[in-house]
Design an enzyme around this catalytic site. Structure first.
Site, PDB file in Angstrom:
ATOM      1  N   LYS A   1       2.353  12.276  14.590  1.00  0.00           N
ATOM      2  CA  LYS A   1       2.210  11.707  13.248  1.00  0.00           C
ATOM      3  C   LYS A   1       1.158  10.613  13.240  1.00  0.00           C
ATOM      4  O   LYS A   1       1.168   9.706  14.080  1.00  0.00           O
ATOM      5  CB  LYS A   1       3.559  11.160  12.766  1.00  0.00           C
ATOM      6  CG  LYS A   1       3.576  10.745  11.296  1.00  0.00           C
ATOM      7  CD  LYS A   1       4.976  10.370  10.860  1.00  0.00           C
ATOM      8  CE  LYS A   1       5.001   9.985   9.384  1.00  0.00           C
ATOM      9  NZ  LYS A   1       6.360   9.614   8.933  1.00  0.00           N
TER      10      LYS A   1
ATOM     11  N   LYS B   1      15.405  12.649   7.707  1.00  0.00           N
ATOM     12  CA  LYS B   1      15.790  11.572   8.600  1.00  0.00           C
ATOM     13  C   LYS B   1      16.902  12.076   9.517  1.00  0.00           C
ATOM     14  O   LYS B   1      17.826  12.763   9.076  1.00  0.00           O
ATOM     15  CB  LYS B   1      16.282  10.348   7.824  1.00  0.00           C
ATOM     16  CG  LYS B   1      15.254   9.772   6.845  1.00  0.00           C
ATOM     17  CD  LYS B   1      14.036   9.267   7.572  1.00  0.00           C
ATOM     18  CE  LYS B   1      13.019   8.691   6.595  1.00  0.00           C
ATOM     19  NZ  LYS B   1      11.768   8.285   7.258  1.00  0.00           N
TER      20      LYS B   1
ATOM     21  N   GLN C   1      16.339  10.605  -7.936  1.00  0.00           N
ATOM     22  CA  GLN C   1      14.897  10.789  -8.052  1.00  0.00           C
ATOM     23  C   GLN C   1      14.562  11.798  -9.151  1.00  0.00           C
ATOM     24  O   GLN C   1      13.580  11.626  -9.876  1.00  0.00           O
ATOM     25  CB  GLN C   1      14.294  11.248  -6.720  1.00  0.00           C
ATOM     26  CG  GLN C   1      12.776  11.359  -6.770  1.00  0.00           C
ATOM     27  CD  GLN C   1      12.145  11.576  -5.417  1.00  0.00           C
ATOM     28  OE1 GLN C   1      12.617  11.052  -4.410  1.00  0.00           O
ATOM     29  NE2 GLN C   1      11.071  12.357  -5.372  1.00  0.00           N
TER      30      GLN C   1
ATOM     31  N   THR D   1      11.521  -0.363   1.346  1.00  0.00           N
ATOM     32  CA  THR D   1      12.211  -0.433   2.637  1.00  0.00           C
ATOM     33  C   THR D   1      11.670  -1.573   3.494  1.00  0.00           C
ATOM     34  O   THR D   1      12.128  -1.788   4.608  1.00  0.00           O
ATOM     35  CB  THR D   1      12.072   0.894   3.395  1.00  0.00           C
ATOM     36  OG1 THR D   1      10.680   1.217   3.543  1.00  0.00           O
ATOM     37  CG2 THR D   1      12.754   2.021   2.629  1.00  0.00           C
TER      38      THR D   1
ATOM     39  N   LYS E   1       1.350   6.125  13.682  1.00  0.00           N
ATOM     40  CA  LYS E   1       2.303   5.581  14.638  1.00  0.00           C
ATOM     41  C   LYS E   1       1.531   5.079  15.862  1.00  0.00           C
ATOM     42  O   LYS E   1       0.818   5.825  16.516  1.00  0.00           O
ATOM     43  CB  LYS E   1       3.303   6.656  15.077  1.00  0.00           C
ATOM     44  CG  LYS E   1       4.200   7.145  13.942  1.00  0.00           C
ATOM     45  CD  LYS E   1       5.121   6.040  13.454  1.00  0.00           C
ATOM     46  CE  LYS E   1       6.091   6.567  12.384  1.00  0.00           C
ATOM     47  NZ  LYS E   1       6.973   5.503  11.881  1.00  0.00           N
ATOM     48  N   THR E   2       1.643   3.793  16.158  1.00  0.00           N
ATOM     49  CA  THR E   2       0.919   3.208  17.277  1.00  0.00           C
ATOM     50  C   THR E   2       1.884   2.528  18.227  1.00  0.00           C
ATOM     51  O   THR E   2       3.018   2.194  17.863  1.00  0.00           O
ATOM     52  CB  THR E   2      -0.110   2.168  16.791  1.00  0.00           C
ATOM     53  OG1 THR E   2       0.593   1.015  16.280  1.00  0.00           O
ATOM     54  CG2 THR E   2      -0.988   2.737  15.680  1.00  0.00           C
TER      55      THR E   2
ATOM     56  N   ASP F   1       7.430  15.837   2.385  1.00  0.00           N
ATOM     57  CA  ASP F   1       8.865  15.708   2.649  1.00  0.00           C
ATOM     58  C   ASP F   1       9.645  15.476   1.358  1.00  0.00           C
ATOM     59  O   ASP F   1      10.872  15.511   1.346  1.00  0.00           O
ATOM     60  CB  ASP F   1       9.133  14.574   3.640  1.00  0.00           C
ATOM     61  CG  ASP F   1       8.679  13.213   3.132  1.00  0.00           C
ATOM     62  OD1 ASP F   1       7.791  13.172   2.251  1.00  0.00           O
ATOM     63  OD2 ASP F   1       9.190  12.199   3.626  1.00  0.00           O
TER      64      ASP F   1
ATOM     65  N   HIS G   1       1.456   4.907   3.143  1.00  0.00           N
ATOM     66  CA  HIS G   1       1.509   4.875   1.681  1.00  0.00           C
ATOM     67  C   HIS G   1       0.114   4.900   1.060  1.00  0.00           C
ATOM     68  O   HIS G   1      -0.013   5.047  -0.161  1.00  0.00           O
ATOM     69  CB  HIS G   1       2.215   3.597   1.195  1.00  0.00           C
ATOM     70  CG  HIS G   1       3.642   3.484   1.635  1.00  0.00           C
ATOM     71  ND1 HIS G   1       4.053   2.564   2.578  1.00  0.00           N
ATOM     72  CD2 HIS G   1       4.755   4.167   1.272  1.00  0.00           C
ATOM     73  CE1 HIS G   1       5.355   2.680   2.770  1.00  0.00           C
ATOM     74  NE2 HIS G   1       5.806   3.642   1.989  1.00  0.00           N
TER      75      HIS G   1
ATOM     76  N   HIS H   1       2.532   0.398   4.084  1.00  0.00           N
ATOM     77  CA  HIS H   1       1.737   0.598   5.297  1.00  0.00           C
ATOM     78  C   HIS H   1       0.746   1.737   5.058  1.00  0.00           C
ATOM     79  O   HIS H   1       0.668   2.287   3.956  1.00  0.00           O
ATOM     80  CB  HIS H   1       2.640   0.877   6.492  1.00  0.00           C
ATOM     81  CG  HIS H   1       3.643   1.975   6.287  1.00  0.00           C
ATOM     82  ND1 HIS H   1       3.284   3.313   6.196  1.00  0.00           N
ATOM     83  CD2 HIS H   1       4.989   1.953   6.130  1.00  0.00           C
ATOM     84  CE1 HIS H   1       4.352   4.060   6.012  1.00  0.00           C
ATOM     85  NE2 HIS H   1       5.409   3.262   5.951  1.00  0.00           N
TER      86      HIS H   1
ATOM     87  N   ARG I   1      20.602   6.126   6.939  1.00  0.00           N
ATOM     88  CA  ARG I   1      19.887   4.863   6.845  1.00  0.00           C
ATOM     89  C   ARG I   1      20.857   3.686   6.793  1.00  0.00           C
ATOM     90  O   ARG I   1      21.976   3.812   6.293  1.00  0.00           O
ATOM     91  CB  ARG I   1      19.020   4.825   5.576  1.00  0.00           C
ATOM     92  CG  ARG I   1      17.781   5.710   5.614  1.00  0.00           C
ATOM     93  CD  ARG I   1      17.058   5.608   4.291  1.00  0.00           C
ATOM     94  NE  ARG I   1      15.843   6.392   4.239  1.00  0.00           N
ATOM     95  CZ  ARG I   1      14.636   5.938   4.540  1.00  0.00           C
ATOM     96  NH1 ARG I   1      14.511   4.689   4.955  1.00  0.00           N
ATOM     97  NH2 ARG I   1      13.576   6.710   4.448  1.00  0.00           N
TER      98      ARG I   1
END
Length: 423
Positions: free
Chosen positions: A232, A83, A176, A41, A235-236, A197, A49, A46, A87
């Site tokens: 979470k 989500k 998947q 994606t 997340k910044t 998830d 992962h 990041h 997407r």
């Protein structure tokens, strides 16, 4: 091989769900092949992962074979799991480029840390060759729509009538699941891991593999990593913390971990490092009893930064940190200043004829010219580590003929970058 490995994963808090714990414990007593999928994606992974990548190393270290699966085909659709909205579809060329970049990144990142090679596969190799009618007949017939719409991730989307879910995203779980069946058939893969998830998709793959291959396989999910306040992790305000040094500099990466909350740091040591649980408990006890600042954040930042950016990246991040907060700014290299320009400090473009007063206002280190003059008179301003009283930028040496680090007090900095004239 014993079940000590499974027990350690549990002790670290790295297991959220398993398909059949007793069966999985038994299987892990002998070498298995495990895989985790990564959809392209973006052109880099990041820190979200990083835990599954580290999990693949944990399996590899325990004697199992690890596979990283790049979703060259599934990335064309995008996983709808939990989500809120559909997407945006990326172009075929963009997904292919990102898939190639992730493959190279994972190989480069993991290879120095593994005793046996990590296999990297791409599900485009089989999904893009699969005829539609064959897929519907051989795969689709094994899936009940009734069961699929009862999955929590799908149900949540169906309850949003303004969003819903397209057939394209609805079919993601089948793709998947087919990945698991194919990796089982071609690589003898018996275990899929992923974030919690992914549980619904993993269960679908277990069932399809049993139906198509007659094989017993398992699934294991990792916990959703949250901070003590329930938000979470990762997340910044400044955005995503990437593993690519050109997107998030080693200095910024190091500082992110260094600023971990005391309430989270010992749990993150269990997730993100290979320190034993006993060692982590000892660090926690020492921090509890010793005076001064806890040591855990520095240990965490050092271990994770070294893993991702190597010893040189860690040393550079530590040099920048020391230079900013303990002096020695003029010793920074050009590449280290470029790290600060990327994301380490606020950065503004200036002209060398600019006055220090104007530079303070432009950099937002002072709200007004009068306040800037007051700060200068109070000896609260430094350029490149040297205290100044007033004047112009050109009166002060520019690092590598381009940069000045403007400082207010001990904690507030701005990097000034000389505006270049293009011909």
């Amino acid at each position: 091989m014993t079940n000590d490995f499974f027990d350690e994963l549990q002790q670290r808090g790295l297991i959220a769900q398993t398909s059949n714990q007793a069966q999985l414990r038994e299987c892990l007593a002998v070498p298995q092949t495990v895989y985790c999928g990564f959809d392209p994606t973006a052109g880099s992974l990041h820190i979200g992962h990083l835990v599954p990548l580290l999990m693949l190393k944990r399996f590899s270290d325990a004697g199992h074979k690890a596979i990283a699966l790049i979703g060259g085909a599934t990335g064309m659709i995008g996983d709808p799991s939990f989500k809120a909205a559909e997407r945006r579809l990326n172009t075929t060329g963009q997904v292919a480029q990102w898939a190639s970049q992730l493959s190279e990144q994972i190989t480069a990142l993991m290879s120095p840390h593994l005793n046996q090679p990590l296999s990297v596969a791409n599900n485009g190799d089989w999904l893009q060759q699969l005829p539609l009618l064959d897929f519907l007949r051989d795969v689709g017939k094994h899936f009940s729509i009734n069961a699929m719409i009862r999955k929590e991730s799908v149900r949540q989307r169906l309850e949003r009538p303004e969003q819903g879910i397209s057939f394209t995203e609805f079919s993601y779980s089948l793709l998947q699941a087919y990945d698991f069946a194919m990796l089982n058939k071609t690589h003898g893969c018996t275990l899929q891991i992923g974030g919690n998830d992914q549980w619904g998709n993993i269960v679908s793959g277990i069932d399809l593999t049993r139906r198509l291959n007659g094989a017993k396989v398992d699934g294991l999910t990792l916990p959703l990593i949250t901070k003590a306040d329930g938000t979470k992790f990762g997340k910044t305000e400044s955005g995503t913390i990437w593993l690519d040094a050109s997107k998030t500099s080693p200095y910024r990466f190091y500082q992110f971990w260094l600023n971990t909350d005391d309430k989270d740091v010992y749990r993150l040591l269990a997730y993100y490092t290979f320190l034993s649980c006993d060692q982590i408990a000892q660090i926690a006890e020492q921090d509890r009893t010793a005076p001064g600042k806890p040591s855990a954040q520095g240990i965490l930042a050092g271990h994770v930064t070294r893993f991702v950016h190597g010893s040189e990246g860690l040393a550079s991040a530590q040099r920048i940190t020391h230079a900013l907060f303990s002096g020695g700014i003029t010793a920074l290299s050009l590449s280290e200043l470029q790290q600060l320009a990327l994301d380490g400090l606020p950065c503004v473009t200036v002209q060398k004829e600019m006055s220090i007063v104007d530079a303070l206002v432009t950099s937002q280190l002072a709200p007004s010219k009068s306040k800037a003059r007051a700060l200068l008179q109070a000896n609260a301003i430094r350029i490149n580590g040297e205290q100044i009283a007033d004047g112009y930028l050109l009166e002060h040496f520019a690092l590598f003929d381009r940069y000045w680090i403007l400082q207010r007090g001990n904690k507030h900095f701005c990097l000034l970058s000389l505006q270049t004239v293009t011909q």
